[in-house]
Design a protein around this motif. Structure first.
Motif, PDB file in Angstrom:
ATOM      1  N   PRO A   1     -68.422 -79.108 -74.449  1.00 31.57           N
ATOM      2  CA  PRO A   1     -68.277 -77.716 -74.902  1.00 31.57           C
ATOM      3  C   PRO A   1     -68.380 -77.541 -76.416  1.00 31.57           C
ATOM      4  CG  PRO A   1     -66.633 -78.210 -73.245  1.00 31.57           C
ATOM      5  CD  PRO A   1     -67.293 -79.513 -73.604  1.00 31.57           C
ATOM      6  N   GLU A   2     -68.234 -78.623 -77.165  1.00 35.10           N
ATOM      7  CA  GLU A   2     -68.327 -78.515 -78.621  1.00 35.10           C
ATOM      8  C   GLU A   2     -69.731 -78.114 -79.069  1.00 35.10           C
ATOM      9  OE1 GLU A   2     -66.486 -81.888 -80.525  1.00 35.10           O
ATOM     10  OE2 GLU A   2     -64.663 -81.609 -79.325  1.00 35.10           O
TER      11      GLU A   2
ATOM     12  N   LYS B   1     -54.906 -78.471 -82.343  1.00 31.19           N
ATOM     13  CA  LYS B   1     -54.660 -78.078 -80.951  1.00 31.19           C
ATOM     14  C   LYS B   1     -53.218 -78.359 -80.547  1.00 31.19           C
ATOM     15  CE  LYS B   1     -59.400 -78.927 -79.441  1.00 31.19           C
ATOM     16  NZ  LYS B   1     -60.240 -79.780 -78.589  1.00 31.19           N
TER      17      LYS B   1
ATOM     18  N   LEU C   1     -59.117 -71.850 -76.220  1.00 33.21           N
ATOM     19  CA  LEU C   1     -60.300 -72.698 -76.367  1.00 33.21           C
ATOM     20  C   LEU C   1     -60.749 -73.251 -75.017  1.00 33.21           C
ATOM     21  CD1 LEU C   1     -59.519 -74.699 -79.618  1.00 33.21           C
ATOM     22  CD2 LEU C   1     -61.402 -73.097 -79.267  1.00 33.21           C
ATOM     23  N   GLU C   2     -59.805 -73.687 -74.189  1.00 35.14           N
ATOM     24  CA  GLU C   2     -60.164 -74.229 -72.877  1.00 35.14           C
ATOM     25  C   GLU C   2     -60.877 -73.180 -72.025  1.00 35.14           C
ATOM     26  OE1 GLU C   2     -56.741 -75.977 -70.978  1.00 35.14           O
ATOM     27  OE2 GLU C   2     -56.721 -77.660 -72.376  1.00 35.14           O
TER      28      GLU C   2
ATOM     29  N   LEU D   1     -68.823 -74.446 -79.270  1.00 27.69           N
ATOM     30  CA  LEU D   1     -67.627 -74.007 -80.003  1.00 27.69           C
ATOM     31  C   LEU D   1     -67.290 -74.858 -81.220  1.00 27.69           C
ATOM     32  CD1 LEU D   1     -65.411 -73.347 -76.853  1.00 27.69           C
ATOM     33  CD2 LEU D   1     -66.682 -71.675 -78.189  1.00 27.69           C
TER      34      LEU D   1
ATOM     35  N   ASP E   1     -66.367 -83.730 -74.399  1.00 26.94           N
ATOM     36  CA  ASP E   1     -66.653 -82.977 -75.633  1.00 26.94           C
ATOM     37  C   ASP E   1     -67.911 -82.113 -75.556  1.00 26.94           C
ATOM     38  OD1 ASP E   1     -64.442 -83.603 -77.193  1.00 26.94           O
ATOM     39  OD2 ASP E   1     -65.332 -85.433 -77.982  1.00 26.94           O
TER      40      ASP E   1
ATOM     41  N   TYR F   1     -66.242 -80.864 -66.061  1.00 21.76           N
ATOM     42  CA  TYR F   1     -65.333 -80.533 -67.165  1.00 21.76           C
ATOM     43  C   TYR F   1     -64.049 -79.885 -66.643  1.00 21.76           C
ATOM     44  CZ  TYR F   1     -63.564 -79.129 -71.663  1.00 21.76           C
ATOM     45  OH  TYR F   1     -62.758 -78.986 -72.756  1.00 21.76           O
TER      46      TYR F   1
ATOM     47  N   SER G   1     -68.299 -71.017 -71.524  1.00 20.88           N
ATOM     48  CA  SER G   1     -69.532 -71.434 -72.203  1.00 20.88           C
ATOM     49  C   SER G   1     -70.337 -72.408 -71.349  1.00 20.88           C
ATOM     50  CB  SER G   1     -69.215 -72.093 -73.543  1.00 20.88           C
ATOM     51  OG  SER G   1     -68.673 -71.156 -74.429  1.00 20.88           O
ATOM     52  N   LEU G   2     -69.644 -73.368 -70.746  1.00 20.75           N
ATOM     53  CA  LEU G   2     -70.358 -74.330 -69.904  1.00 20.75           C
ATOM     54  C   LEU G   2     -70.945 -73.674 -68.662  1.00 20.75           C
ATOM     55  CD1 LEU G   2     -68.302 -77.649 -69.984  1.00 20.75           C
ATOM     56  CD2 LEU G   2     -70.572 -77.209 -70.889  1.00 20.75           C
TER      57      LEU G   2
ATOM     58  N   GLU H   1     -64.305 -72.758 -73.436  1.00 19.26           N
ATOM     59  CA  GLU H   1     -65.140 -73.919 -73.126  1.00 19.26           C
ATOM     60  C   GLU H   1     -65.706 -73.819 -71.711  1.00 19.26           C
ATOM     61  OE1 GLU H   1     -62.708 -77.082 -75.973  1.00 19.26           O
ATOM     62  OE2 GLU H   1     -62.258 -76.972 -73.835  1.00 19.26           O
TER      63      GLU H   1
ATOM     64  N   ASP I   1     -66.073 -78.486 -83.185  1.00 17.08           N
ATOM     65  CA  ASP I   1     -64.939 -79.385 -83.006  1.00 17.08           C
ATOM     66  C   ASP I   1     -63.708 -78.788 -83.675  1.00 17.08           C
ATOM     67  OD1 ASP I   1     -63.524 -81.718 -82.305  1.00 17.08           O
ATOM     68  OD2 ASP I   1     -63.938 -82.617 -84.256  1.00 17.08           O
TER      69      ASP I   1
END
Length: 136
Positions: free
Chosen positions: A75-76, A87, A97-98, A79, A73, A116, A104-105, A101, A81
Motif C-alpha cells: 500500500p505504500e 503509527k 491508514l489501514e 500512501l 508494504d 493484505y 487503495s489496494l 491502504e 511510508d
C-alpha cells in the motif's frame, strides 16, 4: 523501452509494484544502510525464509508468512511510508491508514487486497505467521 516493460515481465507483472523501489523508507532508529521499500520487502522475505528454515516451521505457516512479507508494504505505493514510531504513538492514525491502504489496494491492485487484509487480520490476532514477519 525499459526491461520490465518487455515480454513476460510485462504480461505477468503489474509494473506499478516497481514503484516500491522509488519510495524512501523512513525510520527513526539507526540502521546499517538506508533502503527503499522494495529493498526492505526483499530483506523481510529472505529473513522470513531463513527463520522458517532455522525453526523448521511447517510449510503452511511458511507460505503464509512469505505471502504476508511480500504484501506487507504494497500500500505504500499509494500512501508512502509512515514511520513505525509514528503509527505506535498515534493509534487513531494507524486505523485511518489501514482503511486507506485497503481501499487503495482494492481500487488499484485488487490482486493483492485479499492477502493484505489477511495480513492485517492476523496482525491483530498475533498469529505465528504474522509474528515471523514482524520478527523479520
Amino acid at each position: 523501452m525499459t526491461y520490465y516493460n518487455r515480454g513476460k515481465v510485462r504480461t505477468l507483472g503489474d509494473t506499478q509494484i516497481l514503484g516500491l523501489g522509488e519510495i524512501i523508507r523512513y525510520n527513526n532508529r539507526p540502521k546499517i544502510k538506508h533502503e527503499n521499500v522494495a529493498e526492505h520487502t526483499f530483506y523481510v522475505i529472505t529473513t522470513v525464509l531463513k527463520i522458517c528454515q532455522m525453526y523448521n516451521i511447517d510449510d503452511y505457516i511458511k507460505l503464509k508468512a512469505l505471502e504476508f512479507a511480500a504484501v506487507h508494504d504494497i500500500p505504500e505505493i499509494f500512501l508512502g511510508d509512515v514511520p513505525y514510531d509514528t503509527k505506535v504513538d498515534n493509534p487513531d492514525l494507524t486505523e485511518i491508514l489501514e482503511r486507506a491502504e485497503v481501499v487503495s489496494l482494492k481500487k488499484n491492485m485488487p490482486e493483492y487486497a485479499e492477502s493484505y487484509e489477511k495480513f492485517l487480520k492476523e496482525e491483530k490476532e498475533e498469529t505465528i505467521a504474522y509474528l515471523i514477519v514482524k520478527l523479520a
